[in-house]
Design an enzyme around this catalytic site. Structure first.
Site, mmCIF file in Angstrom:
data_model
loop_
_atom_site.group_PDB
_atom_site.id
_atom_site.type_symbol
_atom_site.label_atom_id
_atom_site.label_comp_id
_atom_site.label_asym_id
_atom_site.label_seq_id
_atom_site.Cartn_x
_atom_site.Cartn_y
_atom_site.Cartn_z
ATOM 1 N N GLY A 46 -3.966 1.415 -11.610
ATOM 2 C CA GLY A 46 -2.546 1.716 -11.716
ATOM 3 C C GLY A 46 -1.715 0.474 -11.454
ATOM 4 C CD GLN A 51 1.549 -2.928 -7.988
ATOM 5 O OE1 GLN A 51 1.402 -1.986 -8.758
ATOM 6 N NE2 GLN A 51 0.552 -3.455 -7.297
ATOM 7 C CB CYS A 88 -2.384 -2.047 -3.307
ATOM 8 S SG CYS A 88 -0.838 -2.419 -4.153
ATOM 9 C CG LEU A 89 -3.962 -4.238 -8.969
ATOM 10 C CD1 LEU A 89 -3.340 -3.979 -10.336
ATOM 11 C CD2 LEU A 89 -5.297 -4.961 -9.104
ATOM 12 C CG HIS A 130 -1.219 3.421 -4.742
ATOM 13 N ND1 HIS A 130 -1.966 2.880 -3.709
ATOM 14 C CD2 HIS A 130 -0.651 2.367 -5.371
ATOM 15 C CE1 HIS A 130 -1.830 1.555 -3.733
ATOM 16 N NE2 HIS A 130 -1.042 1.225 -4.732
ATOM 17 C CG HIS A 134 3.652 0.448 -5.787
ATOM 18 N ND1 HIS A 134 3.712 -0.604 -4.902
ATOM 19 C CD2 HIS A 134 2.340 0.578 -6.107
ATOM 20 C CE1 HIS A 134 2.488 -1.079 -4.699
ATOM 21 N NE2 HIS A 134 1.632 -0.370 -5.413
HETATM 22 NI NI NI Z 1 -0.439 -0.605 -5.470
#
Ligand code: NI
Length: 158
Positions: A46, A51, A88-89, A130, A134
């Site tokens: 995701g 992000q 999480c990235l 999640h 964000h």
């Molecule tokens: Ni994330």
């Protein structure tokens, strides 16, 4: 399409409440296309617009069958509970133990503005929650029970 840089949790963009999308135009489509390429390149499941530094309510979720584009998503319904590792990235090299609903249903707009609903269990439900977090500037590290050790991660992977 182009890869966009994924920001780390130290970046203020990850801690802001994102604004709704109002224009379903070529700028949004380029963002969605770039986010798709960036998500595929990252190996994640995701990705949320903040992000990549865009403070708009846009997320992508890979269900394993398709990559869902969710614009202005809201959580409609949840059921049950699951507890497991989550990463999480934007939080590289760490995983936390996070409780999430086992099932989640969301309502969102597609890239042309049409409303639709999507639902998922297990990882997809976790991912919906999640990614939607964000959009309100919330990272899993703020809702987790604790970080997992390497030994615990190995045990989860088995
Ligand atoms: Ni994330």
């Amino acid at each position: 399409m182009a890869l966009r840089k994924i920001l780390s949790d130290k970046n203020p963009a990850l801690h802001k409440v994102c604004k709704p999308v109002e224009s379903f135009d070529s700028k949004l489509w380029r963002l969605l296309d770039d986010m798709r390429e960036t998500l595929l390149d990252s190996g994640g499941v995701g990705l949320a617009a903040p992000q990549v530094g865009i403070l708009r309510r846009v997320v992508l979720v890979d269900t394993g069958e398709e990559i869902l584009e969710l614009v202005n998503p809201t959580l409609l319904e949840t059921d049950g509970e699951q507890e497991g590792p989550e990463g999480c990235l934007s939080v590289q090299g760490k995983y936390g133990l996070v409780k999430r609903p086992y099932y989640a249903k969301v309502r969102a707009q597609d890239r042309t503005g049409n409303w639709f609903e999507a639902e998922g269990e297990e990882l997809t439900a976790r991912c919906f929650c999640h990614e939607l977090d964000h959009l309100d500037g919330i990272l899993y590290t703020q809702v987790m029970e604790r970080l997992l050790t390497d030994e615990e991660l190995d045990a989860w992977a088995e």
